[in-house]
Scaffold this motif. Structure first.
Motif, PDB file in Angstrom:
ATOM      1  N   VAL A  43      42.433  45.805  12.072  1.00 47.74           N
ATOM      2  CA  VAL A  43      41.271  45.217  12.730  1.00 47.74           C
ATOM      3  C   VAL A  43      41.616  43.789  13.133  1.00 47.74           C
ATOM      4  CG1 VAL A  43      38.848  44.553  12.468  1.00 47.74           C
ATOM      5  CG2 VAL A  43      39.692  46.637  11.364  1.00 47.74           C
ATOM      6  N   ILE A  44      41.284  43.440  14.372  1.00 51.20           N
ATOM      7  CA  ILE A  44      41.519  42.079  14.857  1.00 51.20           C
ATOM      8  C   ILE A  44      40.182  41.367  14.978  1.00 51.20           C
ATOM      9  CG2 ILE A  44      42.359  40.656  16.768  1.00 51.20           C
ATOM     10  CD1 ILE A  44      44.363  42.850  17.399  1.00 51.20           C
ATOM     11  N   ASP A  45      40.095  40.183  14.350  1.00 53.11           N
ATOM     12  CA  ASP A  45      38.950  39.291  14.551  1.00 53.11           C
ATOM     13  C   ASP A  45      39.274  38.484  15.800  1.00 53.11           C
ATOM     14  OD1 ASP A  45      37.463  39.960  12.235  1.00 53.11           O
ATOM     15  OD2 ASP A  45      38.834  38.769  11.018  1.00 53.11           O
ATOM     16  N   GLN A  46      38.516  38.735  16.872  1.00 54.44           N
ATOM     17  CA  GLN A  46      38.836  38.129  18.164  1.00 54.44           C
ATOM     18  C   GLN A  46      37.563  37.675  18.867  1.00 54.44           C
ATOM     19  OE1 GLN A  46      40.342  40.790  21.337  1.00 54.44           O
ATOM     20  NE2 GLN A  46      42.153  39.490  21.308  1.00 54.44           N
ATOM     21  N   ASP A  47      37.485  36.388  19.123  1.00 55.51           N
ATOM     22  CA  ASP A  47      36.350  35.816  19.864  1.00 55.51           C
ATOM     23  C   ASP A  47      35.008  36.200  19.255  1.00 55.51           C
ATOM     24  OD1 ASP A  47      38.196  34.690  21.675  1.00 55.51           O
ATOM     25  OD2 ASP A  47      38.211  36.534  22.873  1.00 55.51           O
ATOM     26  N   GLY A  48      34.913  36.156  17.944  1.00 56.50           N
ATOM     27  CA  GLY A  48      33.664  36.458  17.256  1.00 56.50           C
ATOM     28  C   GLY A  48      33.369  37.936  17.078  1.00 56.50           C
ATOM     29  N   GLY A  49      34.222  38.794  17.564  1.00 57.70           N
ATOM     30  CA  GLY A  49      34.011  40.235  17.421  1.00 57.70           C
ATOM     31  C   GLY A  49      35.189  40.909  16.737  1.00 57.70           C
ATOM     32  N   PRO A 128      58.200  43.528  24.272  1.00 52.13           N
ATOM     33  CA  PRO A 128      59.417  42.742  24.463  1.00 52.13           C
ATOM     34  C   PRO A 128      59.248  41.236  24.269  1.00 52.13           C
ATOM     35  CG  PRO A 128      58.688  43.728  26.549  1.00 52.13           C
ATOM     36  CD  PRO A 128      57.823  44.284  25.464  1.00 52.13           C
ATOM     37  N   ASN A 129      58.043  40.714  24.427  1.00 51.65           N
ATOM     38  CA  ASN A 129      57.822  39.274  24.243  1.00 51.65           C
ATOM     39  C   ASN A 129      58.089  38.828  22.813  1.00 51.65           C
ATOM     40  OD1 ASN A 129      56.601  40.182  26.642  1.00 51.65           O
ATOM     41  ND2 ASN A 129      55.312  38.370  26.729  1.00 51.65           N
ATOM     42  N   TRP A 130      58.088  39.769  21.866  1.00 51.65           N
ATOM     43  CA  TRP A 130      58.315  39.418  20.468  1.00 51.65           C
ATOM     44  C   TRP A 130      59.791  39.430  20.058  1.00 51.65           C
ATOM     45  CZ3 TRP A 130      54.138  42.294  17.069  1.00 51.65           C
ATOM     46  CH2 TRP A 130      52.903  41.667  17.250  1.00 51.65           C
ATOM     47  N   VAL A 131      60.658  40.044  20.855  1.00 51.74           N
ATOM     48  CA  VAL A 131      62.060  40.190  20.473  1.00 51.74           C
ATOM     49  C   VAL A 131      62.709  38.815  20.317  1.00 51.74           C
ATOM     50  CG1 VAL A 131      64.321  41.113  21.152  1.00 51.74           C
ATOM     51  CG2 VAL A 131      62.235  42.441  21.584  1.00 51.74           C
ATOM     52  N   GLY A 132      63.345  38.611  19.181  1.00 53.39           N
ATOM     53  CA  GLY A 132      64.016  37.349  18.890  1.00 53.39           C
ATOM     54  C   GLY A 132      63.121  36.286  18.286  1.00 53.39           C
ATOM     55  N   ASN A 133      61.826  36.558  18.187  1.00 57.17           N
ATOM     56  CA  ASN A 133      60.879  35.576  17.658  1.00 57.17           C
ATOM     57  C   ASN A 133      60.770  35.648  16.144  1.00 57.17           C
ATOM     58  OD1 ASN A 133      60.261  34.737  20.226  1.00 57.17           O
ATOM     59  ND2 ASN A 133      58.352  35.880  20.361  1.00 57.17           N
ATOM     60  N   ASP A 134      60.306  34.555  15.563  1.00 56.10           N
ATOM     61  CA  ASP A 134      59.950  34.501  14.155  1.00 56.10           C
ATOM     62  C   ASP A 134      58.434  34.487  14.066  1.00 56.10           C
ATOM     63  OD1 ASP A 134      62.622  34.364  13.341  1.00 56.10           O
ATOM     64  OD2 ASP A 134      62.651  32.188  13.480  1.00 56.10           O
ATOM     65  N   GLY A 156      47.254  38.569  22.160  1.00 54.22           N
ATOM     66  CA  GLY A 156      47.135  37.181  22.593  1.00 54.22           C
ATOM     67  C   GLY A 156      46.317  36.290  21.685  1.00 54.22           C
ATOM     68  N   THR A 157      45.095  36.689  21.356  1.00 60.36           N
ATOM     69  CA  THR A 157      44.260  35.843  20.509  1.00 60.36           C
ATOM     70  C   THR A 157      43.740  36.657  19.330  1.00 60.36           C
ATOM     71  OG1 THR A 157      42.250  36.375  21.730  1.00 60.36           O
ATOM     72  CG2 THR A 157      43.498  34.438  22.465  1.00 60.36           C
ATOM     73  N   GLY A 158      43.246  35.931  18.338  1.00 60.64           N
ATOM     74  CA  GLY A 158      42.664  36.576  17.176  1.00 60.64           C
ATOM     75  C   GLY A 158      43.638  36.683  16.013  1.00 60.64           C
ATOM     76  N   VAL A 159      43.112  37.169  14.907  1.00 56.31           N
ATOM     77  CA  VAL A 159      43.905  37.394  13.705  1.00 56.31           C
ATOM     78  C   VAL A 159      43.729  38.851  13.292  1.00 56.31           C
ATOM     79  CG1 VAL A 159      44.227  36.797  11.273  1.00 56.31           C
ATOM     80  CG2 VAL A 159      43.688  35.001  12.927  1.00 56.31           C
ATOM     81  N   ALA A 160      44.834  39.569  13.215  1.00 54.59           N
ATOM     82  CA  ALA A 160      44.791  40.969  12.807  1.00 54.59           C
ATOM     83  C   ALA A 160      44.904  41.062  11.298  1.00 54.59           C
ATOM     84  CB  ALA A 160      45.927  41.750  13.459  1.00 54.59           C
ATOM     85  N   THR A 161      44.070  41.903  10.700  1.00 53.41           N
ATOM     86  CA  THR A 161      44.189  42.211   9.278  1.00 53.41           C
ATOM     87  C   THR A 161      44.533  43.695   9.166  1.00 53.41           C
ATOM     88  OG1 THR A 161      42.575  40.528   8.670  1.00 53.41           O
ATOM     89  CG2 THR A 161      43.024  42.248   7.038  1.00 53.41           C
TER      90      THR A 161
END
Length: 178
Positions: A43-49, A128-134, A156-161
């Motif tokens: 579940v992602i908490d995103q923009d109040g929803g 692919p945008n995540w490849v090589g990232n920490d 892009g936004t929010g916090v996934a649990t």
């Protein structure tokens, strides 16, 4: 005498097995998270929803190896099949559903016991945008449940649990809905 040695060997073997079993859950964070996990929810908490990017019954498996490597796969319960039965010839609609219907990534990790975080280095990903990232995950482990907070979602936004359930030895790693 032989009976006494046999009993002593049995007690030693049982104690060793018990220590090995609890060893995966006792100790530092690295020992507690090591194992195979089955996804319960995402579940992602995103923009109040609240957003469930892979639906209300996602499937997923995560393997966290004691040697510092990991692999994770999450999919929607039902991703439409390709009419051609060939992933290289999917239609635009089929390809979009496949991309939006799952994510997978793998790489190496370290832990920080003080902050209860897992630091991931992504060697590969279906995004692919995540490849090589920490990336950092904030974790809570209690018994056979792992809560994995991701402040860098692929949306892009929010916090996934994400809630994971430990897969018992010999059990299939299919998703563990409650």
């Amino acid at each position: 005498m032989k009976l006494g040695l046999g009993i002593a060997a049995l007690v030693l073997a049982t104690s060793t097995l018990a220590l090995a079993e609890t060893g995966t859950r006792a100790g530092g964070l690295k020992q507690k998270i090591a194992g195979t996990w089955s996804l319960v929810s995402d579940v992602i908490d995103q923009d109040g929803g609240k957003v469930e990017p892979f639906g209300n019954a996602p499937k997923g498996a995560m393997i966290i190896a004691p040697n510092g490597t990991f692999s994770l796969v999450i999919t929607r319960a039902e991703v439409p099949k390709f009419a051609s039965n060939n992933r290289a010839t999917g239609t635009d609609v089929e390809n979009k559903a496949a991309v939006q219907g799952g994510i997978a990534y793998f790489g190496s990790y370290t832990v920080d016991d003080a902050t209860k975080t897992v630091n991931l280095h992504l060697d590969g990903s279906t995004f692919p945008n995540w490849v090589g990232n920490d990336q950092k995950r904030i974790v809570e482990v209690s018994a056979d449940e792992l809560r994995w907070k991701n402040p860098t979602t692929s949306l892009g936004t929010g916090v996934a649990t994400l809630v994971w359930k430990r897969v018992k030895e010999g059990a299939p790693a299919a998703s563990a809905r409650r």
